[in-house]
Design an enzyme around this catalytic site. Sequence first.
Site, PDB file in Angstrom:
ATOM      1  N   ASP A 156       0.846  -1.192   0.000  1.00 65.48           N
ATOM      2  CA  ASP A 156       0.000   0.000   0.000  1.00 65.48           C
ATOM      3  C   ASP A 156       0.885   1.248   0.000  1.00 65.48           C
ATOM      4  O   ASP A 156       1.992   1.211  -0.548  1.00 65.48           O
ATOM      5  CB  ASP A 156      -0.931  -0.025   1.218  1.00 65.48           C
ATOM      6  CG  ASP A 156      -2.300   0.531   0.888  1.00 65.48           C
ATOM      7  OD1 ASP A 156      -2.366   1.739   0.574  1.00 65.48           O
ATOM      8  OD2 ASP A 156      -3.294  -0.204   0.948  1.00 65.48           O
ATOM      9  N   HIS A 227      -3.901   6.090   3.027  1.00 65.69           N
ATOM     10  CA  HIS A 227      -4.539   4.859   2.556  1.00 65.69           C
ATOM     11  C   HIS A 227      -3.914   3.618   3.195  1.00 65.69           C
ATOM     12  O   HIS A 227      -4.614   2.725   3.685  1.00 65.69           O
ATOM     13  CB  HIS A 227      -4.410   4.796   1.031  1.00 65.69           C
ATOM     14  CG  HIS A 227      -5.247   3.760   0.359  1.00 65.69           C
ATOM     15  ND1 HIS A 227      -4.862   2.452   0.221  1.00 65.69           N
ATOM     16  CD2 HIS A 227      -6.452   3.855  -0.254  1.00 65.69           C
ATOM     17  CE1 HIS A 227      -5.779   1.775  -0.435  1.00 65.69           C
ATOM     18  NE2 HIS A 227      -6.768   2.604  -0.745  1.00 65.69           N
ATOM     19  N   SER A 541     -11.030  -1.255  -1.180  1.00 65.08           N
ATOM     20  CA  SER A 541      -9.763  -1.127  -0.449  1.00 65.08           C
ATOM     21  C   SER A 541      -9.965  -1.368   1.035  1.00 65.08           C
ATOM     22  O   SER A 541      -9.088  -1.899   1.718  1.00 65.08           O
ATOM     23  CB  SER A 541      -9.175   0.277  -0.637  1.00 65.08           C
ATOM     24  OG  SER A 541      -8.528   0.394  -1.875  1.00 65.08           O
TER      25      SER A 541
END
Length: 739
Positions: A156, A227, A541
């Site tokens: 990520d 994220h 996600s």
Amino acid sequence: MPALLKSTSLPVSETHQPHFSTTMATTLSLCVIALFLLPIMVSPESHSYTVYMDPSLKPTPFSDHHTWYLATLSSLSQGETKLIHTYTEAIQGFSAILTPSELQALPSTPGLVSYSRNRPLKLLTTHSSEFLGLTPKYGAWPISGYGENVIIGLLDTGVWPESESFGDEGMTGVPSRWKGTCESDTHFNSSSCNNKLIGARFYNKGYIAENPDKNISINSVRDTNGHGTHTSSTAAGNYIKGASYFGYASGTAKGMAPRARLAIYKVGWYGEVSPADLLAAVDQAIRDGVDILSMSLGYSLGNDTHLDDDPVAVATFAAMKKGMFVAAAAGNDGPDLLSLANGAPWVTVVGAGTMDRKLGGILTLGNGMKVTFISLYLGIFSRDTQFPLVFNDSSQELKGKIVVLVGKDDVSMELQLGNAISAKASAALFITNASEYSIGSFFPAGFVGDQDGKTLINYIKQSSFPTGALWFKKTFIGKKPAPLVDSYSSRGPFPSCPTVLKPDISAPGTSILASWSPISSASPDPFRPLFSNFNLADGTSMATPHVAGVAALVKSVHPDWSPAAIRSALMTTANAYDNTGSHIKDVNGGLIASPLAIGAGHVRPNNALYPGLVYDAGEDDYKRLLCAMNYTAKQIRTITGSTFKCANWSNTQLNYPSFIAFLNSDGSNVVQEFRRTLTNVGEEESCYSVYISAMAGFKLKVEPERLTFKRKYEKRSYKLTMEGPKFGNKMWFMGRLAG
């Protein structure tokens, strides 16, 4: 290049399978701890209530609110007062034990605003762990040791190591088999790692080579995007009390496997991932000894490349060969079919759904009635002030008023909201049954369902002076129906391998609260940045690390299971029903969700530990599938890293817990056979009888109809024959095979 699957965050961007399964009856319970300064003895018919008072009406003889509330309670009580707490900040009022007679007398109390009976509060994470049935009292968490010694690798945007999610309080030492390390570089020191965060590496040589003009200011594993911090804390974050998104979704944050170890591989830079960097990261993860890999990345707008041209498919085949379970995001390009970002048969692809939590507020009408609404208003609003209410009348002066509008779609609501702001309205409420919205997060706006909307309109029309008070930043649990498949979640089939059901499974992905990078804005408005240690985000996600964390729990209990066996356990125990007992529906239109949207159903962690039977598969099984799909020897070698002699294989014979059949467009009859092998992972002596749900227009036959196992890990095979169709214009059909 693959791109990170952006979480369209409420703040920020970035053919149904048949199966054999066993189901364990489970009773859920809640553990609530209440602390009192002194023991309070109550009669069986008494209950705890919260009483809301208007502080402006405090009589002058009382020196403070505490004495006023105490006197109020004494006036109600015929015996000893049973005050629990008084409040002046969280609310204005008090809590107390009240008998039925005291409760009956309460409405005549001077200064009373309202009251409510206190019910047990739930210990919340992003709420998803409770929604999935995880509890410290029994089931997957205590049985698995909360996933402790399982290593989850995250590909990520890196990690913010100072987040409490990555603290190692209560954890044992790093597993001796771990071969990884923590790399020191810009604003990241190897000392940031501990017994929770055991690995940290970054990869950007490929990205830099492909983007020579981009300047990378923080060249390290530190997450400047948010994220990666969000996904890793969702998978395996440690416990954090008092987590919330500016007051919404407050509770104790924790990951699906809160004692699992985390290894971070930063491959995302400015929202993109170089295939070269991705392959290098997976390569290293295999050497390091990662057990579970979570990948919230893939091609956007669907992935129609051949598997040998798909870096995720190629990299994860190697991971699968080494026994690594891989969870990958379905993509955020739904609701169109063929929109999957990932779909390799050896990867567990995850779709996204909603939870039973609603974020918003309460509208208290002048007549005392209450209406709940959806909102993410982030400002401060006086919840004690009654404002005039007006309905959908642009000719009226709106200054100092709450305007009620009918919302038809995003565009019309944006326009109406702009008009309300220009007219200096104090707030706006939209009546709509559409999905949740985040518009107006810096203006006090909310969304009311059609049913409550009728109540609201009737009150405005029938009252001579309609008023209402808004209380924002409330969290409601128990919303029905839930889960729903959300519109953004990408749908199958996967073009490169349409005979294998994808996505495999679904998990919570909407309004997920998790840790965030405090230097990345958590605001819904790019021109009005807000910074927080937590963020609410939407996307597959967010769903993917849920499944990665649950897989870690299964791996902890069954360390010798293959990735296919773990995936089978997740799929055959998944829930096809929502919290109303009906089939899970699609948020768009309320129709039953297709297996091409939810896969086998919604993940159920407690059931997945003991599935009874599993459909196992290994390297050679996938090679046979590639042969059946007419991949050339060169393509197969590219994907698998080795040669394989192809024979006359069928693309319907992969030992997978689902069946997909393609029908003739002219409606002519089709007969297809599917052969599957089941491995007994339950009781040594067990017997399973088949049950087939009806599929109109089809003939289904299973041979044999009964499978008997005499020992653990024994394998037995069966054949499913499907004949059909006799149908009209339906695009897809679904059925279920269970035992």
